[in-house]
Write a protein that holds these residues in place. Structure first.
Motif, PDB file in Angstrom:
ATOM      1  N   ARG A   7       0.853  -1.185   0.000  1.00 56.20           N
ATOM      2  CA  ARG A   7       0.000   0.000   0.000  1.00 56.20           C
ATOM      3  C   ARG A   7       0.885   1.229   0.000  1.00 56.20           C
ATOM      4  N   LEU A   8       0.783   2.003  -1.064  1.00 54.02           N
ATOM      5  CA  LEU A   8       1.530   3.252  -1.158  1.00 54.02           C
ATOM      6  C   LEU A   8       0.684   4.395  -0.608  1.00 54.02           C
ATOM      7  N   SER A   9       1.363   5.326   0.021  1.00 50.59           N
ATOM      8  CA  SER A   9       0.708   6.533   0.532  1.00 50.59           C
ATOM      9  C   SER A   9       1.389   7.759  -0.049  1.00 50.59           C
ATOM     10  N   CYS A  10       0.622   8.813  -0.184  1.00 51.16           N
ATOM     11  CA  CYS A  10       1.157  10.091  -0.659  1.00 51.16           C
ATOM     12  C   CYS A  10       0.554  11.187   0.202  1.00 51.16           C
ATOM     13  N   ALA A  11       1.409  11.916   0.901  1.00 50.68           N
ATOM     14  CA  ALA A  11       0.967  12.990   1.770  1.00 50.68           C
ATOM     15  C   ALA A  11       1.264  14.333   1.120  1.00 50.68           C
ATOM     16  N   ALA A  12       0.255  15.198   1.071  1.00 45.06           N
ATOM     17  CA  ALA A  12       0.414  16.538   0.499  1.00 45.06           C
ATOM     18  C   ALA A  12       0.576  17.549   1.615  1.00 45.06           C
ATOM     19  N   SER A  13       1.448  18.507   1.380  1.00 42.77           N
ATOM     20  CA  SER A  13       1.642  19.595   2.339  1.00 42.77           C
ATOM     21  C   SER A  13       1.900  20.887   1.571  1.00 42.77           C
ATOM     22  N   GLY A  14       2.065  21.964   2.324  1.00 35.95           N
ATOM     23  CA  GLY A  14       2.193  23.264   1.691  1.00 35.95           C
ATOM     24  C   GLY A  14       0.801  23.773   1.384  1.00 35.95           C
ATOM     25  N   ARG A  15       0.666  24.422   0.247  1.00 36.86           N
ATOM     26  CA  ARG A  15      -0.673  24.791  -0.197  1.00 36.86           C
ATOM     27  C   ARG A  15      -1.358  23.494  -0.584  1.00 36.86           C
ATOM     28  N   THR A  16      -2.229  22.977   0.256  1.00 39.95           N
ATOM     29  CA  THR A  16      -2.760  21.637   0.059  1.00 39.95           C
ATOM     30  C   THR A  16      -3.506  21.538  -1.268  1.00 39.95           C
ATOM     31  N   ALA A  17      -3.539  20.349  -1.779  1.00 34.44           N
ATOM     32  CA  ALA A  17      -4.112  20.092  -3.094  1.00 34.44           C
ATOM     33  C   ALA A  17      -5.632  20.034  -3.017  1.00 34.44           C
ATOM     34  N   ARG A  18      -6.222  21.068  -2.401  1.00 36.33           N
ATOM     35  CA  ARG A  18      -7.669  21.082  -2.267  1.00 36.33           C
ATOM     36  C   ARG A  18      -8.316  21.317  -3.616  1.00 36.33           C
ATOM     37  N   GLY A  19      -9.270  20.445  -3.930  1.00 36.33           N
ATOM     38  CA  GLY A  19      -9.982  20.602  -5.190  1.00 36.33           C
ATOM     39  C   GLY A  19      -9.250  20.026  -6.381  1.00 36.33           C
ATOM     40  N   TYR A  20      -8.149  19.324  -6.154  1.00 35.24           N
ATOM     41  CA  TYR A  20      -7.358  18.802  -7.252  1.00 35.24           C
ATOM     42  C   TYR A  20      -7.518  17.291  -7.379  1.00 35.24           C
ATOM     43  N   GLY A  21      -7.506  16.838  -8.611  1.00 35.05           N
ATOM     44  CA  GLY A  21      -7.392  15.417  -8.851  1.00 35.05           C
ATOM     45  C   GLY A  21      -5.977  14.956  -8.539  1.00 35.05           C
ATOM     46  N   MET A  22      -5.839  13.682  -8.233  1.00 38.50           N
ATOM     47  CA  MET A  22      -4.540  13.111  -7.905  1.00 38.50           C
ATOM     48  C   MET A  22      -4.300  11.869  -8.754  1.00 38.50           C
ATOM     49  N   GLY A  23      -3.041  11.579  -8.974  1.00 35.61           N
ATOM     50  CA  GLY A  23      -2.725  10.414  -9.779  1.00 35.61           C
ATOM     51  C   GLY A  23      -1.483   9.692  -9.303  1.00 35.61           C
ATOM     52  N   TRP A  24      -1.376   8.455  -9.732  1.00 36.55           N
ATOM     53  CA  TRP A  24      -0.164   7.652  -9.536  1.00 36.55           C
ATOM     54  C   TRP A  24       0.386   7.283 -10.909  1.00 36.55           C
ATOM     55  N   PHE A  25       1.675   7.441 -11.040  1.00 32.49           N
ATOM     56  CA  PHE A  25       2.389   7.060 -12.255  1.00 32.49           C
ATOM     57  C   PHE A  25       3.560   6.181 -11.846  1.00 32.49           C
ATOM     58  N   ARG A  26       4.153   5.495 -12.809  1.00 31.64           N
ATOM     59  CA  ARG A  26       5.331   4.686 -12.494  1.00 31.64           C
ATOM     60  C   ARG A  26       6.309   4.721 -13.657  1.00 31.64           C
ATOM     61  N   GLN A  27       7.569   4.486 -13.301  1.00 30.14           N
ATOM     62  CA  GLN A  27       8.614   4.479 -14.313  1.00 30.14           C
ATOM     63  C   GLN A  27       9.589   3.353 -14.017  1.00 30.14           C
ATOM     64  N   ALA A  28       9.674   2.434 -14.962  1.00 30.32           N
ATOM     65  CA  ALA A  28      10.622   1.327 -14.866  1.00 30.32           C
ATOM     66  C   ALA A  28      11.922   1.739 -15.560  1.00 30.32           C
ATOM     67  N   PRO A  29      13.034   1.108 -15.221  1.00 31.16           N
ATOM     68  CA  PRO A  29      14.315   1.463 -15.838  1.00 31.16           C
ATOM     69  C   PRO A  29      14.250   1.374 -17.356  1.00 31.16           C
ATOM     70  N   GLY A  30      14.685   2.440 -18.019  1.00 35.05           N
ATOM     71  CA  GLY A  30      14.732   2.452 -19.470  1.00 35.05           C
ATOM     72  C   GLY A  30      13.394   2.659 -20.153  1.00 35.05           C
ATOM     73  N   LYS A  31      12.367   2.943 -19.358  1.00 34.31           N
ATOM     74  CA  LYS A  31      11.034   3.144 -19.937  1.00 34.31           C
ATOM     75  C   LYS A  31      10.490   4.526 -19.594  1.00 34.31           C
ATOM     76  N   GLU A  32       9.471   4.927 -20.351  1.00 31.08           N
ATOM     77  CA  GLU A  32       8.808   6.185 -20.099  1.00 31.08           C
ATOM     78  C   GLU A  32       7.953   6.082 -18.830  1.00 31.08           C
TER      79      GLU A  32
END
Length: 124
Positions: free
Chosen positions: A19-44
């Motif tokens: 289970r991955l977690s992502c914590a936002a801080s600063g000007r919080t991402a209120r009202g924003y969509g969120m996403g997860w992306f990944r990058q393997a070695p040598g790939k986009e």
């Protein structure tokens, strides 16, 4: 400015879960969509999953559909990625991102803020 910090990565055997977690801080991402992306070695860097601000809209890459679940807790300014039935091909650095609007988007260009990433390694 929004800061994003991912956690929860690690080494797991094929068929296992993380289970991955992502914590936002600063000007919080209120009202924003969120996403997860990944990058393997040598790939986009590729899209994995996204969720709208309310959580009512989610979208998944075909490669993870049925195995991964994205969720968010706006009271904690956090987004999560539950990954089950992991495969060696899921090995990558996973990045959390905040979109520049309230939508669930697949395109990297629609995300303004990115975390540093967390490594996920799935052994066979």
């Amino acid at each position: 400015q929004v800061q994003l910090v991912e956690s929860g990565g690690g080494l797991v055997q094929a068929g296992g879960s993380l289970r991955l977690s992502c914590a936002a801080s600063g000007r919080t991402a209120r009202g924003y969509g969120m996403g997860w992306f990944r990058q393997a070695p040598g790939k986009e860097r590729e899209f994995v999953a996204t969720i709208s601000w309310s959580g009512s809209t989610t979208d998944y890459a075909d490669s993870v559909k049925g195995r991964f679940t994205i969720s968010r807790d706006n009271t904690k300014n956090s987004v999560y990625l539950q990954m089950n039935s992991l495969k060696p091909e899921d090995t990558a650095v996973y990045y959390c991102a905040a979109a520049n609007g309230d939508y669930a988007a697949r395109s990297r260009t629609l995300y303004n803020y990115w975390g540093q990433g967390t490594q996920v390694t799935v052994s066979s």
